[in-house]
Design an enzyme around this catalytic site. Structure first.
Site, PDB file in Angstrom:
ATOM      1  N   ASP A  49      25.145  25.282  50.023  1.00  0.00           N
ATOM      2  CA  ASP A  49      26.348  25.411  49.674  1.00  0.00           C
ATOM      3  C   ASP A  49      26.451  23.959  50.870  1.00  0.00           C
ATOM      4  O   ASP A  49      26.183  23.845  51.258  1.00  0.00           O
ATOM      5  CB  ASP A  49      27.203  26.084  50.245  1.00  0.00           C
ATOM      6  N   CYS A  96       0.471   3.163   3.323  1.00  0.00           N
ATOM      7  CA  CYS A  96       0.799   2.876   5.079  1.00  0.00           C
ATOM      8  C   CYS A  96       1.896   1.733   4.387  1.00  0.00           C
ATOM      9  O   CYS A  96       2.705   1.387   5.932  1.00  0.00           O
ATOM     10  CB  CYS A  96      -0.163   2.731   6.336  1.00  0.00           C
ATOM     11  N   CYS A 123       1.273  -1.343  -0.581  1.00  0.00           N
ATOM     12  CA  CYS A 123       0.187  -0.369  -0.515  1.00  0.00           C
ATOM     13  C   CYS A 123       0.741   1.223  -0.390  1.00  0.00           C
ATOM     14  O   CYS A 123       1.956   1.095   0.962  1.00  0.00           O
ATOM     15  CB  CYS A 123      -1.244   0.248   1.025  1.00  0.00           C
TER      16      CYS A 123
HETATM   17 ZN   LIG Z   1      -2.559   1.353   3.409  1.00  0.00          ZN
END
Ligand SMILES: [Zn+2]
Length: 505
Positions: free
Chosen positions: A316, A82, A79
């Site tokens: 200190d 993604c 794809c």
């Molecule tokens: Zn996808």
């Protein structure tokens, strides 16, 4: 109706995207079902929790234009949106089992968990190019749609897998505690970053000394939105091309987010420094320090990799911290065990038994990172009360000392003290002495106890002995130009509400 844009004006009053079937046909060649749906602006979380078949069936029944779309597989599809992260390869039960096994292998204790997805930073460019494609087909809806209105791959992955992981772990998915970082890489996307750099040369110049990746999400979005959409089509690879391969999971890193422990400490020694103190490689004072004494048992118990100690100011080495103690925070990095209130009170008791003549700790409490950050802000607001033993070069009467009470909220100028010049810039700082009172010691006409409350950041020793006239006014000038020196100094109180009261709102 499942399509839910946040910019409703962009949708026609019927809620139907014109040319929906044409849009589907253009995207289906390159995107998986879930990426098509996110580019259609579907933000309904439950939509993404169903199977591919059910999702397609829902689309078919909701939109007459999609009545005849073919079923789309979600299985290991390459794809372009993604890169495979949303396909079954990285979302099915077998993949979730790998995550669960990795967490179990690490034997980390946790109350909640979260998952972070790291994608190549240039992946946002692809979202943008598909948005341009959508705008070409349906200009009315997409031309003005900002990228933020498209759910990200990370959002969808969490919607698809978050609840299932909650069931597997038996814990809540929350943005704190343990984090499982899934780091995805894709060689083709790396090559696309070269094109991006060529097209937007000025935006991605690496600044001198910059160590982080120049391609951040925000720097890329800034570059993409700096030119018109027409120009973008010429600068990016447009129309987007098909990807040839899936991304790969480069690493799965399980870490426990830092935890923050707040409390207050007292220091009863004039040889114990607040943090390890070295001069020319040689340790000064005792062979331990406040921060080491306070963090040692916390580190042992939590098996944290390291700690960072922060306090509201510091005294200190020769100054005691008395009264209600000084506020501090310990940040524990990558702890493997969870601290409960019971464990904390047990650790507090053990610290106080270690060496009661050196330090004492109180109010050990777990706080959030946001609360921990507030400690630094409180620094400027706080008042501090001190007690000092001082000596004069000539006899004094109690009446002369009583005059000091008359000075209220007196502003003094402090030129950077000589003793800290090596680490602080040379500057004159204005500080406020809120009040003071002095009392001659019994049987003495030259040694007196001084109690004084000042604004945080005031140098008390210098206010007493004048630091060769670098602090004006000072105790010497206020007492008719006598020579005054300081024998010992203790902090009585740091006026800060700490640890913060639990927020029950
Ligand atoms: Zn996808």
């Amino acid at each position: 109706m499942i399509i839910n844009y946040s910019i409703r004006d962009l949708i026609s009053f019927t809620g139907v995207i014109p040319k929906l079937s044409e849009l589907w046909a253009s995207l289906t060649d390159q995107l998986c079902l879930w990426c098509i749906c996110r580019h259609l602006g579907i933000t309904n979380i439950s939509f993404y929790k169903q199977s591919c078949q059910d999702a397609v069936a829902e689309l078919r029944s909701s939109y007459s234009e999609l009545k005849h779309v073919e079923h789309k597989s979600c299985d290991k599809e390459v794809c372009g949106g993604c890169y495979g992260v949303l396909t079954t390869h990285f979302t099915d039960n077998d993949f979730l089992t790998k995550i669960v096994e990795e967490v179990e292998r690490r034997k980390i204790e946790y109350e909640h968990f979260c998952c972070s997805i790291a994608l190549p930073s240039t992946s946002v460019v692809r979202d943008y190019t598909y948005l341009l494609l959508c705008a070409d087909i349906c200009p009315g809806v997409y031309s003005y749609l900002p990228l933020e209105n498209i759910p990200t791959v990370k959002d969808i992955w969490k919607w698809m897998c978050g609840a299932r992981l909650e069931r597997r772990f038996g814990k809540k998915f929350a943005l704190t505690h343990m984090d499982i970082l899934l780091n995805f890489q894709h060689a083709e996307l790396d090559r696309e970053s070269n094109k991006l750099e060529e097209s937007f040369r000025d935006h991605f110049k690496k600044r001198k000394g910059q160590s982080t990746d120049k391609f951040t999400h925000s720097s890329i979005v800034r570059a993409l939105t700096s030119v018109s959409r027409e120009k973008l089509r010429t600068l990016l690879t447009y129309p987007p091309h098909r990807l040839r391969e899936m991304c790969r999971l480069q690493s799965m890193v399980v870490t426990h987010n830092p935890v923050y422990v707040a409390g207050r400490y007292n220091k009863y020694s004039r040889e114990l420094s607040q943090s390890p103190w070295f001069i020319d490689g040689e340790r000064k004072g005792l062979d331990t320090s406040v921060s080491e004494l306070l963090s040692q048992l916390l580190l042992e118990y939590t098996q944290a990799k390291s700690q960072n100690f922060t306090s509201s100011g510091r005294e200190d080495i020769d100054v005691q911290m008395l009264g209600s103690g000084r506020p501090f925070t310990i940040q524990l990095l990558e702890p493997e065990r969870v601290l409960s209130p019971d464990v904390l009170s047990d650790i507090e008791r053990k610290i106080n038994q270690m060496d009661p003549l050196l330090v004492r700790v109180s109010d050990l409490t777990l706080i959030s990172r946001e609360e921990a950050d507030k400690l630094k802000d409180l620094e400027a607001e706080k008042r501090k009360t001190y007690t000092a033993v001082c000596v004069s070069d000539g006899d004094l009467s109690q009446g002369e000392l009583d005059i000091l009470c008359e000075h209220r909220d007196m502003v003094i100028d402090q030129l950077t003290p000589i003793r800290v010049l090596h680490r602080r810039a040379l500057a004159t700082r204005q500080r406020t002495v809120h009040w003071m009172k002095a009392k001659l010691q019994c049987n003495s006409s030259r040694i007196f106890d001084l109690e004084i409350e000042t604004q945080g950041g005031t140098y008390i020793k210098e206010f007493v002995h004048s630091d060769f006239g670098r602090t004006v006014p000072n105790l010497c000038t206020l007492l008719s130009n006598r020579q005054i020196d300081i024998i010992s100094l203790d902090v009585l109180s740091v006026h800060v509400e700490w640890p913060p009261a639990p927020d029950n709102s």
